[in-house]
Motif scaffolding. Structure first.
Motif, PDB file in Angstrom:
ATOM      1  N   ALA A  29      -4.965   1.015   2.699  1.00  0.00           N
ATOM      2  CA  ALA A  29      -3.512   0.752   2.893  1.00  0.00           C
ATOM      3  C   ALA A  29      -3.444  -0.823   3.228  1.00  0.00           C
ATOM      4  CB  ALA A  29      -2.869   1.463   4.272  1.00  0.00           C
ATOM      5  N   ALA A  30      -4.233  -1.617   4.009  1.00  0.00           N
ATOM      6  CA  ALA A  30      -4.112  -2.786   4.205  1.00  0.00           C
ATOM      7  C   ALA A  30      -4.441  -3.592   3.018  1.00  0.00           C
ATOM      8  CB  ALA A  30      -4.938  -3.363   5.403  1.00  0.00           C
ATOM      9  N   ALA A  31      -5.442  -3.394   2.118  1.00  0.00           N
ATOM     10  CA  ALA A  31      -5.730  -3.955   1.119  1.00  0.00           C
ATOM     11  C   ALA A  31      -4.754  -3.710  -0.002  1.00  0.00           C
ATOM     12  CB  ALA A  31      -7.076  -3.422   0.514  1.00  0.00           C
ATOM     13  N   LEU A  32      -4.051  -2.792  -0.224  1.00  0.00           N
ATOM     14  CA  LEU A  32      -3.052  -2.367  -1.103  1.00  0.00           C
ATOM     15  C   LEU A  32      -1.804  -3.090  -0.598  1.00  0.00           C
ATOM     16  CD1 LEU A  32      -1.815  -0.860  -3.445  1.00  0.00           C
ATOM     17  CD2 LEU A  32      -1.101   1.099  -1.642  1.00  0.00           C
ATOM     18  N   ALA A  33      -1.451  -3.288   0.323  1.00  0.00           N
ATOM     19  CA  ALA A  33      -0.413  -4.214   0.596  1.00  0.00           C
ATOM     20  C   ALA A  33      -0.370  -5.467   0.693  1.00  0.00           C
ATOM     21  CB  ALA A  33       0.141  -3.908   2.431  1.00  0.00           C
ATOM     22  N   ALA A 103     -13.071  -5.122   1.147  1.00  0.00           N
ATOM     23  CA  ALA A 103     -13.091  -6.743   1.816  1.00  0.00           C
ATOM     24  C   ALA A 103     -13.430  -7.618   0.870  1.00  0.00           C
ATOM     25  CB  ALA A 103     -13.479  -6.553   3.201  1.00  0.00           C
ATOM     26  N   THR A 104     -14.485  -7.520   0.394  1.00  0.00           N
ATOM     27  CA  THR A 104     -15.440  -8.360  -0.293  1.00  0.00           C
ATOM     28  C   THR A 104     -14.310  -8.550  -1.725  1.00  0.00           C
ATOM     29  OG1 THR A 104     -17.378  -7.566   0.373  1.00  0.00           O
ATOM     30  CG2 THR A 104     -17.354  -8.826  -1.661  1.00  0.00           C
ATOM     31  N   ALA A 105     -13.908  -7.537  -2.253  1.00  0.00           N
ATOM     32  CA  ALA A 105     -13.165  -7.571  -3.643  1.00  0.00           C
ATOM     33  C   ALA A 105     -11.961  -8.562  -3.338  1.00  0.00           C
ATOM     34  CB  ALA A 105     -12.897  -6.310  -4.200  1.00  0.00           C
ATOM     35  N   VAL A 106     -11.128  -7.883  -2.253  1.00  0.00           N
ATOM     36  CA  VAL A 106      -9.620  -8.649  -1.972  1.00  0.00           C
ATOM     37  C   VAL A 106      -9.855 -10.132  -1.201  1.00  0.00           C
ATOM     38  CG1 VAL A 106      -7.823  -8.418  -0.466  1.00  0.00           C
ATOM     39  CG2 VAL A 106      -8.766  -6.364  -1.290  1.00  0.00           C
ATOM     40  N   TYR A 107     -10.667 -10.311  -0.441  1.00  0.00           N
ATOM     41  CA  TYR A 107     -10.728 -11.669   0.110  1.00  0.00           C
ATOM     42  C   TYR A 107     -11.594 -12.432  -0.659  1.00  0.00           C
ATOM     43  CZ  TYR A 107      -8.778  -8.772   3.837  1.00  0.00           C
ATOM     44  OH  TYR A 107      -7.762  -7.887   4.713  1.00  0.00           O
ATOM     45  N   GLY A 108     -12.636 -11.754  -1.182  1.00  0.00           N
ATOM     46  CA  GLY A 108     -13.514 -12.754  -2.060  1.00  0.00           C
ATOM     47  C   GLY A 108     -12.718 -13.277  -3.325  1.00  0.00           C
ATOM     48  N   SER A 109     -11.948 -12.267  -3.927  1.00  0.00           N
ATOM     49  CA  SER A 109     -11.124 -12.974  -5.071  1.00  0.00           C
ATOM     50  C   SER A 109     -10.069 -14.188  -4.675  1.00  0.00           C
ATOM     51  CB  SER A 109     -10.297 -11.593  -5.624  1.00  0.00           C
ATOM     52  OG  SER A 109     -11.029 -10.503  -6.128  1.00  0.00           O
TER      53      SER A 109
END
Length: 316
Positions: A29-33, A103-109
């Motif tokens: 949910a957090a990643a999607l938002a 987390a790695t995908a979202v914040y890493g990107s």
């Protein structure tokens, strides 16, 4: 398991509450938002980069989970106690960590795409603290989070050239779609060959935190990926959208957009279950519609939001 026992000795009520909050930074949910805020309001290309990284990360994560079928720490070692509230965030097999992969995908990107050094440091710190939270809470081992960090980093770096150029080529675009379809097809073939264990000795908890989640997650990834592909194709070859608007229109766009996506995600559960019964295809349809709503339908309103306010108010 040694590190998990060591961390368990330092748990406190305050620490548990803090790391439960932290671990949600890697939650779906957090990643999607966050991805939708970036995609709708800040930088569409970075949004696509984050979304594709997340979808591919989930895909490879699920393949490894199904391949190795390693139980959760408290199932593997009944003497070990995970934080009870954290078990609700721990669906599927243990290895590798889904929250760490996300987390790695979202914040890493974000870290790879952005130019500011301080911002990159913050993003990398968020990845580290989410990974640590999974071990502190007792739902993953160092191997679980370590492999997720490694695989996620490789995916972030591998996908970067596709989105780094001002306008990526058509060949790169279609190659990306073909690779996803081949990978997700491979996941389904693997699950079909391996099958879901029917061992009657498995408890309900072991099914929830293991084999029972594998097929459902595969269908979820398929639906999400097809929704991303449809949205990306429409944006590239159909009608593109602009992200700019005055700040208060951006806030309105995000709030109403998230409510719209949430309505699709949660509101279709019962109707689709009635149509599909227990077949996990219902999950694929729901996630496809949710993703298409976020990437294709809702952006059709952005012309309206872009016209709100005046130029003097500034834009985001």
């Amino acid at each position: 398991m040694g590190l998990l026992y060591f961390l368990a000795d330092f748990r406190t009520a305050a620490g548990n509450a803090f790391f439960m909050a932290v671990t949600y930074l890697g939650d779906e949910a957090a990643a999607l938002a966050l991805m939708l805020v970036v995609f709708w309001c800040i930088d569409k290309k970075m949004g696509y980069y984050m979304i594709y990284g997340t979808v591919f990360g989930l895909l490879f994560n699920q393949l490894l989970k199904s391949l190795f079928a390693i139980p959760r720490p408290w199932i593997r070692d009944p003497a070990f106690q995970a934080v009870e509230e954290a078990k609700a965030t721990a669906g599927g097999y243990s290895f590798p960590s889904g929250h760490t992969a996300t987390a790695t995908a979202v914040y890493g990107s974000m870290a790879r795409y952005a130019k500011e050094k301080a911002f990159r440091v913050i993003c990398l710190a968020l990845i580290g603290i989410v990974a640590f939270s999974r071990m502190y809470l007792g739902v993953h081992t160092p191997a679980d989070v370590g492999v997720s960090l490694a695989v996620g980093t490789v995916l972030v770096l591998a996908l970067y050239p596709v989105f780094a150029r001002e306008e990526s080529g058509v060949r790169s675009f279609w190659t990306l779609q073909a690779v996803f379809l081949l990978c997700v097809a491979g996941l389904f073939v693997f699950l079909n060959i391996k099958g879901v264990p029917k061992d009657p000795s498995l408890t309900e908890e072991e099914l929830i935190h293991g084999a029972g989640a594998a097929v459902k997650t595969a269908w979820q990834i398929l639906g999400m990926g097809l929704g991303v592909m449809a949205s990306h194709c429409w944006d590239r070859f159909g009608k593109s959208f602009e992200t700019k608007a005055v700040w208060w229109a951006q806030v309105l766009k995000v709030v109403l957009g998230l409510l719209f996506v949430l309505l699709i995600k949660e509101g279709l559960k019962a109707p689709l279950s009635a149509v599909f019964g227990s077949h996990p295809g219902a999950t694929a349809v729901r996630y496809f519609l949710m993703t298409a709503a976020a990437g294709l339908v809702w952006p059709m309103t952005f012309g309206f939001f872009g016209r709100l306010g005046t130029k003097e108010e500034g834009s985001l």
